[in-house]
Design a protein around this motif. Structure first.
Motif, PDB file in Angstrom:
ATOM      1  N   CYS A 190      15.402  -6.236  66.103  1.00 33.06           N
ATOM      2  CA  CYS A 190      14.693  -5.638  67.229  1.00 33.06           C
ATOM      3  C   CYS A 190      14.091  -4.317  66.766  1.00 33.06           C
ATOM      4  O   CYS A 190      14.718  -3.543  66.034  1.00 33.06           O
ATOM      5  CB  CYS A 190      15.645  -5.406  68.394  1.00 33.06           C
ATOM      6  N   GLY A 191      12.877  -4.032  67.196  1.00 36.71           N
ATOM      7  CA  GLY A 191      12.189  -2.837  66.749  1.00 36.71           C
ATOM      8  C   GLY A 191      12.842  -1.538  67.142  1.00 36.71           C
ATOM      9  O   GLY A 191      12.518  -0.477  66.598  1.00 36.71           O
ATOM     10  N   HIS A 192      13.784  -1.580  68.089  1.00 41.85           N
ATOM     11  CA  HIS A 192      14.438  -0.359  68.561  1.00 41.85           C
ATOM     12  C   HIS A 192      15.815  -0.163  67.924  1.00 41.85           C
ATOM     13  O   HIS A 192      16.565   0.718  68.347  1.00 41.85           O
ATOM     14  CB  HIS A 192      14.531  -0.375  70.090  1.00 41.85           C
ATOM     15  N   LEU A 193      16.135  -0.960  66.897  1.00 40.03           N
ATOM     16  CA  LEU A 193      17.394  -0.813  66.182  1.00 40.03           C
ATOM     17  C   LEU A 193      17.164  -0.069  64.868  1.00 40.03           C
ATOM     18  O   LEU A 193      16.041   0.206  64.461  1.00 40.03           O
ATOM     19  CB  LEU A 193      18.026  -2.185  65.934  1.00 40.03           C
ATOM     20  N   ASN A 194      18.247   0.216  64.181  1.00 40.72           N
ATOM     21  CA  ASN A 194      18.196   1.040  62.972  1.00 40.72           C
ATOM     22  C   ASN A 194      17.987   0.199  61.713  1.00 40.72           C
ATOM     23  O   ASN A 194      18.200  -1.017  61.708  1.00 40.72           O
ATOM     24  CB  ASN A 194      19.507   1.825  62.827  1.00 40.72           C
ATOM     25  N   ASP A 195      17.597   0.877  60.644  1.00 42.14           N
ATOM     26  CA  ASP A 195      17.556   0.318  59.289  1.00 42.14           C
ATOM     27  C   ASP A 195      16.761  -0.980  59.187  1.00 42.14           C
ATOM     28  O   ASP A 195      17.216  -1.970  58.603  1.00 42.14           O
ATOM     29  CB  ASP A 195      18.984   0.078  58.770  1.00 42.14           C
ATOM     30  N   TYR A 235       4.338 -12.233  78.659  1.00 38.33           N
ATOM     31  CA  TYR A 235       4.780 -12.054  77.284  1.00 38.33           C
ATOM     32  C   TYR A 235       5.976 -12.949  77.019  1.00 38.33           C
ATOM     33  O   TYR A 235       6.913 -13.012  77.830  1.00 38.33           O
ATOM     34  CB  TYR A 235       5.164 -10.593  77.046  1.00 38.33           C
ATOM     35  N   LEU A 236       5.965 -13.613  75.884  1.00 35.33           N
ATOM     36  CA  LEU A 236       7.048 -14.518  75.510  1.00 35.33           C
ATOM     37  C   LEU A 236       7.815 -13.882  74.362  1.00 35.33           C
ATOM     38  O   LEU A 236       7.361 -13.863  73.225  1.00 35.33           O
ATOM     39  CB  LEU A 236       6.468 -15.878  75.109  1.00 35.33           C
ATOM     40  N   SER A 237       8.984 -13.327  74.667  1.00 35.18           N
ATOM     41  CA  SER A 237       9.771 -12.531  73.728  1.00 35.18           C
ATOM     42  C   SER A 237      10.654 -13.382  72.834  1.00 35.18           C
ATOM     43  O   SER A 237      11.367 -14.268  73.308  1.00 35.18           O
ATOM     44  CB  SER A 237      10.635 -11.544  74.528  1.00 35.18           C
ATOM     45  N   GLY A 238      10.649 -13.068  71.541  1.00 38.46           N
ATOM     46  CA  GLY A 238      11.563 -13.735  70.621  1.00 38.46           C
ATOM     47  C   GLY A 238      13.013 -13.435  70.947  1.00 38.46           C
ATOM     48  O   GLY A 238      13.883 -14.305  70.820  1.00 38.46           O
ATOM     49  N   ALA A 239      13.291 -12.202  71.388  1.00 38.59           N
ATOM     50  CA  ALA A 239      14.662 -11.846  71.773  1.00 38.59           C
ATOM     51  C   ALA A 239      15.113 -12.655  72.970  1.00 38.59           C
ATOM     52  O   ALA A 239      16.268 -13.093  73.041  1.00 38.59           O
ATOM     53  CB  ALA A 239      14.739 -10.349  72.075  1.00 38.59           C
ATOM     54  N   ALA A 240      14.219 -12.859  73.947  1.00 41.52           N
ATOM     55  CA  ALA A 240      14.579 -13.638  75.128  1.00 41.52           C
ATOM     56  C   ALA A 240      14.809 -15.101  74.783  1.00 41.52           C
ATOM     57  O   ALA A 240      15.764 -15.728  75.259  1.00 41.52           O
ATOM     58  CB  ALA A 240      13.484 -13.507  76.189  1.00 41.52           C
ATOM     59  N   MET A 241      13.945 -15.659  73.941  1.00 43.38           N
ATOM     60  CA  MET A 241      14.130 -17.054  73.534  1.00 43.38           C
ATOM     61  C   MET A 241      15.438 -17.212  72.761  1.00 43.38           C
ATOM     62  O   MET A 241      16.205 -18.156  72.998  1.00 43.38           O
ATOM     63  CB  MET A 241      12.943 -17.519  72.694  1.00 43.38           C
ATOM     64  N   TYR A 255       7.346 -16.486  60.231  1.00 44.30           N
ATOM     65  CA  TYR A 255       8.136 -17.649  59.793  1.00 44.30           C
ATOM     66  C   TYR A 255       7.900 -18.017  58.336  1.00 44.30           C
ATOM     67  O   TYR A 255       7.998 -19.178  57.946  1.00 44.30           O
ATOM     68  CB  TYR A 255       7.868 -18.855  60.713  1.00 44.30           C
ATOM     69  N   GLY A 256       7.585 -17.014  57.519  1.00 44.63           N
ATOM     70  CA  GLY A 256       7.377 -17.274  56.108  1.00 44.63           C
ATOM     71  C   GLY A 256       6.196 -16.467  55.599  1.00 44.63           C
ATOM     72  O   GLY A 256       5.880 -15.403  56.116  1.00 44.63           O
ATOM     73  N   GLY A 307      21.511 -18.680  72.921  1.00 44.43           N
ATOM     74  CA  GLY A 307      22.809 -18.172  72.504  1.00 44.43           C
ATOM     75  C   GLY A 307      22.814 -17.589  71.109  1.00 44.43           C
ATOM     76  O   GLY A 307      23.855 -17.558  70.440  1.00 44.43           O
ATOM     77  N   LEU A 308      21.640 -17.089  70.661  1.00 39.79           N
ATOM     78  CA  LEU A 308      21.499 -16.576  69.297  1.00 39.79           C
ATOM     79  C   LEU A 308      21.021 -15.123  69.328  1.00 39.79           C
ATOM     80  O   LEU A 308      20.324 -14.706  70.259  1.00 39.79           O
ATOM     81  CB  LEU A 308      20.466 -17.412  68.526  1.00 39.79           C
ATOM     82  N   PRO A 309      21.356 -14.343  68.306  1.00 39.81           N
ATOM     83  CA  PRO A 309      20.820 -12.977  68.204  1.00 39.81           C
ATOM     84  C   PRO A 309      19.376 -13.004  67.741  1.00 39.81           C
ATOM     85  O   PRO A 309      18.904 -13.977  67.134  1.00 39.81           O
ATOM     86  CB  PRO A 309      21.725 -12.325  67.147  1.00 39.81           C
ATOM     87  N   ASP A 310      18.664 -11.910  67.997  1.00 37.53           N
ATOM     88  CA  ASP A 310      17.257 -11.794  67.618  1.00 37.53           C
ATOM     89  C   ASP A 310      17.161 -11.330  66.168  1.00 37.53           C
ATOM     90  O   ASP A 310      16.838 -10.178  65.872  1.00 37.53           O
ATOM     91  CB  ASP A 310      16.558 -10.808  68.556  1.00 37.53           C
ATOM     92  N   LEU A 311      17.432 -12.256  65.251  1.00 39.56           N
ATOM     93  CA  LEU A 311      17.424 -11.952  63.814  1.00 39.56           C
ATOM     94  C   LEU A 311      16.500 -12.888  63.048  1.00 39.56           C
ATOM     95  O   LEU A 311      16.702 -13.140  61.865  1.00 39.56           O
ATOM     96  CB  LEU A 311      18.852 -12.048  63.251  1.00 39.56           C
ATOM     97  N   GLY A 312      15.489 -13.421  63.728  1.00 35.36           N
ATOM     98  CA  GLY A 312      14.549 -14.313  63.066  1.00 35.36           C
ATOM     99  C   GLY A 312      15.109 -15.685  62.781  1.00 35.36           C
ATOM    100  O   GLY A 312      14.678 -16.341  61.830  1.00 35.36           O
ATOM    101  N   MET A 313      16.050 -16.146  63.605  1.00 39.34           N
ATOM    102  CA  MET A 313      16.725 -17.418  63.345  1.00 39.34           C
ATOM    103  C   MET A 313      16.040 -18.618  63.986  1.00 39.34           C
ATOM    104  O   MET A 313      16.280 -19.759  63.588  1.00 39.34           O
ATOM    105  CB  MET A 313      18.176 -17.334  63.840  1.00 39.34           C
ATOM    106  N   ILE A 314      15.209 -18.387  65.010  1.00 36.49           N
ATOM    107  CA  ILE A 314      14.573 -19.515  65.681  1.00 36.49           C
ATOM    108  C   ILE A 314      13.360 -19.976  64.889  1.00 36.49           C
ATOM    109  O   ILE A 314      12.821 -19.260  64.050  1.00 36.49           O
ATOM    110  CB  ILE A 314      14.206 -19.175  67.137  1.00 36.49           C
TER     111      ILE A 314
END
Length: 307
Positions: free
Chosen positions: A129-134, A51-57, A97-98, A62-69
């Motif tokens: 991340c799916g395990h965060l709030n709101d 599995y290739l995780s967006g959070a890991a990439m 991505y859109g 050095g970026l948070p997993d907020l859809g920035m890549i």
């Protein structure tokens, strides 16, 4: 094992090989592996897919997993994982991505890079991340349109629709969404952030005959379950998306602190992969055999002693 060439290349596209793994009776176990070396280590351990995780990439950059890549950021990782290991790879496609046209471009780009499957989620940007709030959800209609676009664009890529609706809309809404996504063309469903054994079992019972993916991430909302338990719950796939990165980051942090405190790595050798082990993993000597102009390397068996 070096990059696979010649007669060793798989005959079937990655998506077909991924689907074939799901035709087996046992659950498909996929550890996270977002780098070529990680995929080789997973393959060496006996895994058939990764599995290739967006959070890991994102974290590696050095970026948070907020859809920035970007799509190209992801394709860079897909290419190295696929080329190094030839394992069918499930890729985290975030929200696509859109809109629909972007999703179609993503599907073709991922296929060309070597991906076997893609996971899309029904959040709006900025996603979390799916395990965060709101988390902010897209409407079922909007996301179904993305799934339909992915289905239209794909040649062989296996499409997994993730719904984050359980946390904010409840089980009934999540099941309704999942059915909409299947009707739109998804091959499988990923119910994210379920919090109890009973919830996993209920969701599976309400999706008879559907391939389901479970996420076993640490420090989230899901208790620890084993692959065997998820299989008993009715799930066909399980991922450990960021476990390898957590282990590696903790080890690197410890090493840097040790070098700073002690002025060297002399007391860390026992925790290191040796040169011989690294070369065996990446198939160093196989590359030398492929190029007769290279002189065979003799690996040092130990470090010289100080005077």
């Amino acid at each position: 094992m070096p990059y696979v060439i010649g007669d060793e290349l798989p005959n079937a596209p990655a998506g077909e090989r991924f689907r074939a793994l799901l035709d087996r009776p046992q659950i498909l176990q996929m550890p996270g592996a977002h780098l070529g070396i990680a995929a080789l280590l997973a393959k060496k351990a006996g895994f058939d897919a990764v599995y290739l995780s967006g959070a890991a990439m994102s974290a590696t950059m050095g970026l948070p997993d907020l859809g920035m890549i970007t799509i190209e950021d992801v394709c860079f990782h897909v290419r190295q994982v696929a080329r190094a290991s030839m394992l069918p790879t499930l890729v985290d496609g975030d929200t696509g991505y859109g809109e629909a046209l972007n999703v179609m471009h993503m599907v073709r780009a991922f296929e060309d890079a070597g991906a076997g499957a893609v996971q899309l989620e029904d959040q709006n940007l900025p996603k979390k991340c799916g395990h965060l709030n709101d988390k902010k959800l897209a409407s079922a209609d909007e996301f179904a349109a993305k799934i339909a676009a992915a289905r239209k664009a794909r040649r062989h890529l296996y499409i997994i629709a993730r719904t984050d609706a359980v946390a904010s809309e409840g089980m009934d809404a999540a099941v309704d969404r999942a059915k909409r996504y299947l009707d739109a063309g998804a091959d499988a469903i990923f119910p994210e952030a379920l919090t109890t054994r009973e919830m996993f079992i209920e969701f599976a019972k309400r999706m008879p005959g559907v391939k389901l993916l479970a996420n076993m991430t640490e420090f989230g909302r899901t208790p620890f379950f084993t692959a065997q338990e998820f299989e008993e719950f009715g799930y066909s796939m399980v991922i450990w998306p960021v476990s390898h990165l957590r282990i590696a980051n903790k080890a690197m942090e410890g090493l840097y602190n040790q070098i700073k405190a002690e002025g060297g790595t002399h007391n860390a050798i026992g925790r290191m992969q040796t040169r011989a082990e690294l070369y065996e993993t990446i198939g160093y000597h196989k590359y030398e055999e492929l190029d007769a102009s290279l002189v065979k390397t003799i690996i040092p068996t130990g470090m010289p002693q100080r005077d």
